[in-house]
Design a protein around this motif. Structure first.
Motif, PDB file in Angstrom:
ATOM      1  N   GLU A   1       1.218  -1.726  -0.240  1.00 17.57           N
ATOM      2  CA  GLU A   1       0.076  -0.016  -0.185  1.00 17.57           C
ATOM      3  C   GLU A   1       0.623   1.295   0.240  1.00 17.57           C
ATOM      4  OE1 GLU A   1      -3.409   0.346   0.012  1.00 17.57           O
ATOM      5  OE2 GLU A   1      -3.995  -1.769  -0.196  1.00 17.57           O
ATOM      6  N   CYS A   2       1.874   1.416   1.366  1.00 18.94           N
ATOM      7  CA  CYS A   2       2.980   2.362   0.471  1.00 18.94           C
ATOM      8  C   CYS A   2       4.412   2.234   0.879  1.00 18.94           C
ATOM      9  CB  CYS A   2       2.623   3.004   2.482  1.00 18.94           C
ATOM     10  SG  CYS A   2       2.968   2.078   3.780  1.00 18.94           S
ATOM     11  N   GLY A   3       4.612   1.085   1.077  1.00 19.13           N
ATOM     12  CA  GLY A   3       6.264   0.937   0.881  1.00 19.13           C
ATOM     13  C   GLY A   3       6.831   0.674   2.026  1.00 19.13           C
ATOM     14  N   LYS A   4       6.590   1.355   3.021  1.00 22.18           N
ATOM     15  CA  LYS A   4       7.144   0.814   3.611  1.00 22.18           C
ATOM     16  C   LYS A   4       7.566  -0.353   4.662  1.00 22.18           C
ATOM     17  CE  LYS A   4       7.316   2.389   8.645  1.00 22.18           C
ATOM     18  NZ  LYS A   4       6.529   2.927   9.851  1.00 22.18           N
ATOM     19  N   ARG A   5       8.523  -1.041   5.056  1.00 22.55           N
ATOM     20  CA  ARG A   5       9.825  -2.114   4.464  1.00 22.55           C
ATOM     21  C   ARG A   5       9.270  -1.893   6.831  1.00 22.55           C
ATOM     22  NH1 ARG A   5      10.928  -3.304  -0.031  1.00 22.55           N
ATOM     23  NH2 ARG A   5      12.093  -5.221   0.405  1.00 22.55           N
ATOM     24  N   PHE A   6       9.893  -3.637   6.406  1.00 24.53           N
ATOM     25  CA  PHE A   6       9.549  -4.650   8.169  1.00 24.53           C
ATOM     26  C   PHE A   6      10.500  -5.476   8.453  1.00 24.53           C
ATOM     27  CE2 PHE A   6       5.286  -1.611   7.760  1.00 24.53           C
ATOM     28  CZ  PHE A   6       5.396  -1.270   8.526  1.00 24.53           C
TER      29      PHE A   6
ATOM     30  N   GLN B   1       0.513  -6.396  11.228  1.00 24.18           N
ATOM     31  CA  GLN B   1       0.507  -5.115  11.796  1.00 24.18           C
ATOM     32  C   GLN B   1      -0.121  -4.114  11.717  1.00 24.18           C
ATOM     33  OE1 GLN B   1       2.169  -5.045  15.961  1.00 24.18           O
ATOM     34  NE2 GLN B   1       1.085  -6.015  16.995  1.00 24.18           N
ATOM     35  N   HIS B   2       0.520  -3.321  10.551  1.00 26.86           N
ATOM     36  CA  HIS B   2       0.985  -2.427   9.868  1.00 26.86           C
ATOM     37  C   HIS B   2      -0.407  -2.437   8.512  1.00 26.86           C
ATOM     38  CE1 HIS B   2       2.132   0.895   7.851  1.00 26.86           C
ATOM     39  NE2 HIS B   2       2.055   0.298   6.009  1.00 26.86           N
ATOM     40  N   LEU B   3      -0.665  -3.349   8.799  1.00 26.01           N
ATOM     41  CA  LEU B   3      -1.482  -3.029   7.309  1.00 26.01           C
ATOM     42  C   LEU B   3      -2.751  -3.131   8.340  1.00 26.01           C
ATOM     43  CD1 LEU B   3      -0.261  -6.523   5.744  1.00 26.01           C
ATOM     44  CD2 LEU B   3      -0.303  -4.229   4.439  1.00 26.01           C
ATOM     45  N   LEU B   4      -2.833  -2.848   9.056  1.00 21.75           N
ATOM     46  CA  LEU B   4      -4.389  -2.737   9.892  1.00 21.75           C
ATOM     47  C   LEU B   4      -4.856  -0.755   9.445  1.00 21.75           C
ATOM     48  CD1 LEU B   4      -3.988  -4.924  13.293  1.00 21.75           C
ATOM     49  CD2 LEU B   4      -5.684  -4.806  11.382  1.00 21.75           C
TER      50      LEU B   4
END
Length: 317
Positions: free
Chosen positions: A197-202, A210-213
């Protein structure tokens, strides 16, 4: 349990090792073999589901007295079987034998649901409970539910406050070794899990999940004080500090206090000479922004607020 597991004297469902002239009695449920018919009949109780022998220490039940006797060694704390590969100690030799499969790298048991593989069939069986959706073990402290009793036992360490696993990089303590292992990925700098969705990486998959929520729009954690909703329970917990009035993070420059560390971090930019954000309207800069690592949306909101404040002050002047 079917009657077929118990062999009568005239039954022929046995395997004979003729070369050694030793009869092997085979269990028709699991294919395990025994040199004596008596041993087979004792073993058959395992498949019956009847567990008459209960541990007074933890309540676990066993089909055979021998199983209970072996289990009691766990509570005795006597662990005399040592793994030469990692030094871990075990109360039973058979548990050590199973453990050694971990070091061998052999994982013959695969989950048909997610493809995860395991060294032991018992581990796969336990894992399958996760996919079943059944969570019958409830935490009396916070109400969280778990599919496995072992998972609940691990979770309870969080409430105990005991954190014996320390990160050598930053000194942070953790209640579980697996949480420490996951935390170490942060220091490695490796982030293999990307948000589409936003390109942020983990660094780990659970953090991405959790971020996808945030993008889902689902916010099921509500603040009882003000009604504000949050996607994550951890965000609600942090937010509750606002209502508590507790401000443990103090600015050494001006003495101002904050409820959250990230608010202090953002505030410290005011005292620095860094002013990265320019107003397109008046060409003035402000330095009250978060570092580039912050979420883009939050950065935009903070810039807009700073711009409005600058123009309001100029209008009054």
């Amino acid at each position: 349990m079917s009657d077929k597991m118990f062999l009568s004297d005239n039954e022929t469902v046995v395997d004979a090792v003729s070369s050694a002239e030793v009869k092997q009695f085979r269990c028709l449920e699991c294919d395990k073999t025994f040199p004596l018919k008596k041993s087979l009949n004792q073993h058959a109780v395992v498949h019956s589901g009847v567990k008459n022998f209960e541990c007074d220490e933890c309540g676990n039940r066993f089909a055979r007295k021998g199983g209970l006797t072996q289990h009691l060694l766990i509570h005795s704390r006597v662990k005399k079987f040592k793994c030469d590969a990692c030094g871990k100690l075990f109360a039973h030799k058979n548990i050590l034998t199973q453990h050694l499969l971990i070091h061998s790298g052999v994982k013959n048991f695969k989950c048909d649901e997610c493809g995860k593989q395991f060294a032991h069939k018992s581990s796969l069986t336990q894992h399958l409970l996760i996919h079943s959706g059944v969570k019958k073990f409830k935490c009396g402290e916070c109400g969280n539910r778990f599919a496995r009793k072992g998972s609940l036992a691990e979770h309870l360490l969080i409430h105990s406050g005991v954190k014996k696993f320390k990160c050598d990089e930053c000194g942070k303590l953790f209640a579980h070794k697996n949480i420490l292992t996951r935390h170490l990925l942060i220091h490695s700098g490796v982030k293999n899990f990307k948000c589409d969705e936003c390109g942020k990486r983990f660094a780990d998959k659970s953090s991405l999940t959790q971020h996808l929520l945030i993008h889902s729009g689902v916010k099921k954690f509500m603040c009882d004080e003000c009604g504000k909703l949050f996607a994550h329970k951890s965000n609600l917990t942090q937010h509750l500090l606002v209502h508590s009035g507790v401000k443990n993070f103090k600015c050494d420059e001006c003495g101002k206090r904050f409820t959250q560390k990230e608010n202090l971090t953002r505030h410290l930019l005011i005292h620095s000479e860094v002013k990265n954000f320019k107003c397109d309207e008046c060409a003035k800069y402000n330095g009250t922004q978060l570092l580039p690592l912050t979420v883009e949306v939050l950065r935009s909101l903070l810039v807009d607020a700073s711009v409005r404040q600058l123009h309001d002050t100029a209008d009054k002047a």
